[in-house]
Design a protein around this motif. Structure first.
Motif, mmCIF file in Angstrom:
data_model
loop_
_atom_site.group_PDB
_atom_site.id
_atom_site.type_symbol
_atom_site.label_atom_id
_atom_site.label_comp_id
_atom_site.label_asym_id
_atom_site.label_seq_id
_atom_site.Cartn_x
_atom_site.Cartn_y
_atom_site.Cartn_z
ATOM 1 N N ALA A 1 0.816 -1.215 0.000
ATOM 2 C CA ALA A 1 0.000 0.000 0.000
ATOM 3 C C ALA A 1 0.852 1.269 0.000
ATOM 4 N N TYR A 2 2.107 1.151 0.411
ATOM 5 C CA TYR A 2 2.921 2.356 0.609
ATOM 6 C C TYR A 2 2.983 3.246 -0.637
ATOM 7 N N PRO A 3 3.253 2.725 -1.840
ATOM 8 C CA PRO A 3 3.390 3.618 -3.004
ATOM 9 C C PRO A 3 2.074 4.080 -3.622
ATOM 10 N N ALA A 4 0.936 3.734 -3.039
ATOM 11 C CA ALA A 4 -0.354 3.962 -3.699
ATOM 12 C C ALA A 4 -0.560 5.417 -4.098
ATOM 13 N N GLU A 5 -0.320 6.347 -3.185
ATOM 14 C CA GLU A 5 -0.558 7.754 -3.500
ATOM 15 C C GLU A 5 0.405 8.247 -4.572
ATOM 16 N N ALA A 6 1.672 7.854 -4.473
ATOM 17 C CA ALA A 6 2.647 8.263 -5.491
ATOM 18 C C ALA A 6 2.292 7.683 -6.854
ATOM 19 N N LEU A 7 1.785 6.452 -6.877
ATOM 20 C CA LEU A 7 1.368 5.806 -8.122
ATOM 21 C C LEU A 7 0.230 6.594 -8.768
ATOM 22 N N LEU A 8 -0.749 6.987 -7.973
ATOM 23 C CA LEU A 8 -1.885 7.744 -8.503
ATOM 24 C C LEU A 8 -1.456 9.142 -8.943
ATOM 25 N N ASP A 9 -0.558 9.765 -8.202
ATOM 26 C CA ASP A 9 -0.028 11.066 -8.625
ATOM 27 C C ASP A 9 0.649 10.946 -9.991
ATOM 28 N N ALA A 10 1.473 9.909 -10.144
ATOM 29 C CA ALA A 10 2.209 9.722 -11.394
ATOM 30 C C ALA A 10 1.274 9.519 -12.578
ATOM 31 N N ALA A 11 0.128 8.904 -12.333
ATOM 32 C CA ALA A 11 -0.845 8.653 -13.402
ATOM 33 C C ALA A 11 -1.816 9.810 -13.592
ATOM 34 N N GLY A 12 -1.669 10.865 -12.799
ATOM 35 C CA GLY A 12 -2.547 12.024 -12.930
ATOM 36 C C GLY A 12 -3.984 11.734 -12.547
ATOM 37 N N VAL A 13 -4.185 10.831 -11.582
ATOM 38 C CA VAL A 13 -5.545 10.447 -11.188
ATOM 39 C C VAL A 13 -6.135 11.511 -10.280
ATOM 40 N N ARG A 14 -7.264 12.051 -10.700
ATOM 41 C CA ARG A 14 -7.956 13.088 -9.929
ATOM 42 C C ARG A 14 -9.448 13.027 -10.255
#
Length: 271
Positions: free
Chosen positions: A30-43
């Motif tokens: 779960a640790y990289p989840a937020e960074a992964l979503l940031d990298a994909a531009g998820v909003r």
């Protein structure tokens, strides 16, 4: 669809183990989840597919951002967990590299520690590329080599107990493998026709209860779990003793483990 020995083995390692995974490796992944979503531009307003969702950790974080989320996994037990953890996601049982969605159906595709578990990583990335619209984003994580201390701990405990890792496990075909480095992962995404490829190494200390961390392999998760399952009780106890000895160096004053680890995070844009 052809199911290779490698794919069949991987699915067998996760079948019916969602609860054990959530208690152990799930927190780590779960640790990289937020960074992964940031990298994909998820909003908010973006349509995203979470491939290999597991218990729905990344899908749930994407929903919190206001995204429209589709999540897929090959294991029904994982999807049951995802249904609880990400109740707003549209869930499907599906297997890479053939997912039942039209080309260009998503603004972003994410895969958190999935490429480690497929027989043809290049085909898996090509499928992620197919799913996103032009200028859509793809983001993935994998475990690196050489292994960080956290990942090495299990092998060290098995070796110290005088036990060999099973030699009959299906291996990734050499022609489908790639270096688990920043350059290797960047090259894999670029070869799929993705552009603006970037990769970075995330490093952190994973904190875990020693019993909870043992619980994953003890319940058969991963290669180390298979190695444990194949041993008689006396040998499993010997491995546990070595695990306790070797993990002691990572224990905080409160008795919790603080295990150094790392992951590779790569993202890219569809042309």
């Amino acid at each position: 669809m052809i199911v290779t020995d490698f794919d069949a083995h991987e699915r067998s390692r996760w079948a019916g183990r969602a609860a054990a995974y959530e208690r152990s490796f799930g927190r780590l992944c779960a640790y990289p989840a937020e960074a992964l979503l940031d990298a994909a531009g998820v909003r908010a307003g973006r349509r995203v597919i979470d491939v290999g969702t597991g218990p729905g950790t990344v899908a749930a974080r994407a929903l919190q951002r206001g995204a429209e989320v589709v999540a897929v996994d090959a294991e029904p037990d994982m999807l049951d967990a995802a249904r609880r953890n990400a109740p707003g996601a549209e869930l499907h049982e599906a297997v890479l590299p053939h997912l039942p969605f039209p080309a260009g159906d998503f603004d972003a595709a994410v895969a958190n520690f999935v490429l480690n578990h497929v027989a043809d990583p290049a085909a898996a990335v090509a499928e992620l590329r197919r799913l996103v619209r032009p200028s859509g984003q793809v983001a993935v994580t994998i475990w690196p080599t050489p292994q960080p201390p956290l990942q090495r701990l299990w092998g060290e405990a098995v070796a110290a107990a005088g036990v060999e890792t099973p030699a009959d496990l299906p291996r990734l075909a050499p022609e489908h493998d790639f270096p688990r480095t920043e350059d290797g992962l960047t090259g894999l995404l670029a070869a799929a026709g993705l552009t603006d490829v970037r990769c970075l190494t995330l490093s952190w200390e994973h904190r875990a209860d020693p019993e909870a961390w043992w619980d994953g392999p003890a319940n058969g998760i991963g290669t180390i779990g298979l190695a444990l399952q194949r041993q008689p009780t006396a040998v499993r106890e010997r491995i546990r003793q070595q695990y306790d000895l070797l993990s002691a160096r990572y224990r905080d004053n409160d008795g919790q483990l603080a295990l150094p680890t790392a992951a590779l995070l790569a993202c890219a844009r569809a042309a």
